[in-house]
Design an enzyme around this catalytic site. Structure first.
Site, PDB file in Angstrom:
ATOM      1  N   HIS A  34       2.144   4.565   0.855  1.00  0.00           N
ATOM      2  CA  HIS A  34       2.476   5.327   1.986  1.00  0.00           C
ATOM      3  C   HIS A  34       3.396   6.128   2.656  1.00  0.00           C
ATOM      4  O   HIS A  34       3.707   7.340   3.132  1.00  0.00           O
ATOM      5  CB  HIS A  34       3.239   4.312   3.384  1.00  0.00           C
ATOM      6  N   GLU A  85       1.068  -1.150   0.123  1.00  0.00           N
ATOM      7  CA  GLU A  85      -0.553  -0.065  -0.267  1.00  0.00           C
ATOM      8  C   GLU A  85       1.023   1.709  -0.235  1.00  0.00           C
ATOM      9  O   GLU A  85       1.450   1.376   1.093  1.00  0.00           O
ATOM     10  CB  GLU A  85      -1.365   0.092   1.148  1.00  0.00           C
ATOM     11  N   HIS A  88      -2.355   6.666   8.854  1.00  0.00           N
ATOM     12  CA  HIS A  88      -1.379   6.272   7.736  1.00  0.00           C
ATOM     13  C   HIS A  88       0.051   7.366   7.129  1.00  0.00           C
ATOM     14  O   HIS A  88      -1.007   8.474   6.722  1.00  0.00           O
ATOM     15  CB  HIS A  88      -2.724   6.479   6.335  1.00  0.00           C
ATOM     16  N   GLU A 144      -8.168  -1.403   7.419  1.00  0.00           N
ATOM     17  CA  GLU A 144      -8.388  -2.161   6.626  1.00  0.00           C
ATOM     18  C   GLU A 144      -8.883  -4.158   7.070  1.00  0.00           C
ATOM     19  O   GLU A 144     -10.071  -3.931   6.226  1.00  0.00           O
ATOM     20  CB  GLU A 144      -8.258  -2.261   5.520  1.00  0.00           C
ATOM     21  N   GLU A 194       3.618   5.826  12.140  1.00  0.00           N
ATOM     22  CA  GLU A 194       4.018   4.409  11.051  1.00  0.00           C
ATOM     23  C   GLU A 194       5.538   4.937  10.882  1.00  0.00           C
ATOM     24  O   GLU A 194       6.665   4.131  10.590  1.00  0.00           O
ATOM     25  CB  GLU A 194       3.938   4.052   9.939  1.00  0.00           C
ATOM     26  N   ASP A 204       2.668  -2.002   6.597  1.00  0.00           N
ATOM     27  CA  ASP A 204       2.110  -2.943   7.419  1.00  0.00           C
ATOM     28  C   ASP A 204       2.566  -4.258   7.051  1.00  0.00           C
ATOM     29  O   ASP A 204       2.853  -4.134   8.702  1.00  0.00           O
ATOM     30  CB  ASP A 204       1.430  -2.652   6.897  1.00  0.00           C
ATOM     31  N   HIS A 208      -2.450  -3.976   9.260  1.00  0.00           N
ATOM     32  CA  HIS A 208      -2.740  -2.842   8.050  1.00  0.00           C
ATOM     33  C   HIS A 208      -5.018  -2.817   8.074  1.00  0.00           C
ATOM     34  O   HIS A 208      -5.559  -4.191   8.976  1.00  0.00           O
ATOM     35  CB  HIS A 208      -2.868  -3.222   6.948  1.00  0.00           C
TER      36      HIS A 208
HETATM   37 ZN    ZN Z   1       0.422   1.466   7.370  1.00  0.00          ZN
HETATM   38 MN    MN Z   2      -2.333   0.104   5.890  1.00  0.00          MN
END
Ligand code: ZN
Ligand code: MN
Length: 268
Positions: A37, A35, A178, A123, A183, A46, A121
């Protein structure tokens, strides 16, 4: 003699068989995504973070780490910027449920009694839950069975004290973290060579509606792809976050499964 690794993929099968026959520690399954970032973090963030956390927790609980899930469910605009962004490469829900179900059945069927999914992650969570639930149905595992599965997202282990130190100006909420301070700081602590802070974009936290709209309105995601800026990220915050989450998660697992103290140096 090979160093005492906690990675299942690095063990030979006979050593694993012997471990599973005598060990009481869990098999931890890290879960992530591929994904975007933003411009400053790698797309594998993630899974990199959940794998690092699972590895340290395994060393403190006498556990092993299974192969991570390196793809995840579709990025959503209000938590990951959106699935329309280049680089973000996702599974649909049925696939993630099926993957979780298969891996859970396979581990429990070969005599593993304790499995822990460590999600990284946002979702993914409900689809992991569904896959685990279907796997237990498949195997006829009900309440009171000694075989069981734990599921958690690692950020739910960040304590109030840690939040106060990491977000001195106030915590924006996990959904819009995010590519933000959590992170970025964790990656600066764990994999600094994969972070380029000079490319980080500073902007106000995204302000998104209370509804989801499909198809998404792309302009609602900040141009950076991040939902909050990484301003204030540093490796010391990352170390604080990592150590506190690992310690509290390991303590929870030892308590939930009735495990004694494990010497981290010895690992599995
Ligand atoms: Zn992430
Ligand atoms: Mn994620």
């Amino acid at each position: 003699m090979i160093d005492s690794t906690v990675q299942m993929s690095e063990l030979d099968a006979h050593t694993f068989r012997d471990w599973s026959a005598r060990a009481s520690g869990p098999v931890l399954v890290p879960v992530g995504a591929l994904e975007q970032h933003g411009p400053h973090l790698p797309m594998g963030t993630d899974a990199i973070l959940s794998t690092a956390i699972a590895t340290s927790v395994a060393q403190r609980t006498g556990g092993l780490v299974a192969q991570p899930f390196t793809y995840g469910y579709k990025s959503q605009q209000k938590s990951g910027g959106g699935n329309h962004l280049p680089g973000t490469t996702s599974l649909d829900a049925a696939t993630l449920i099926g993957l979780t179900r298969s891996v859970t059945v396979s581990l429990l069927r070969q005599g593993i009694r304790r499995v822990v999914f460590v999600n990284g992650h946002y979702e993914n969570y409900q689809f992991l839950y569904e896959g685990i639930d279907l796997a237990l149905d498949d195997l006829g595992i009900g309440s009171g069975d000694e075989r069981s599965v734990l599921l958690l997202s690692y950020w739910d282990y960040v304590s109030g004290d840690t939040l106060g130190l990491v977000y001195p100006d106030g915590f924006p909420g996990w959904a819009i973290e995010h590519g933000g301070v959590l992170e970025t700081s964790l990656m600066l602590h764990l994999k600094p060579s994969l972070v380029d802070l000079e490319r980080a974009v500073q902007h106000a936290a995204a302000s998104l509606p209370r509804f989801d709209r499909l198809p998404v309105v792309p302009d609602r995601t900040p141009a950076s792809g991040c939902l909050s800026a990484p301003a204030g990220s540093d490796p010391d915050k990352g170390r604080l976050l990592f150590d506190q989450v690992v310690e509290d998660l390991a303590a929870d697992i030892r308590s939930e499964f009735g495990l004694g103290a494990v010497n981290p140096a010895r690992g599995a």
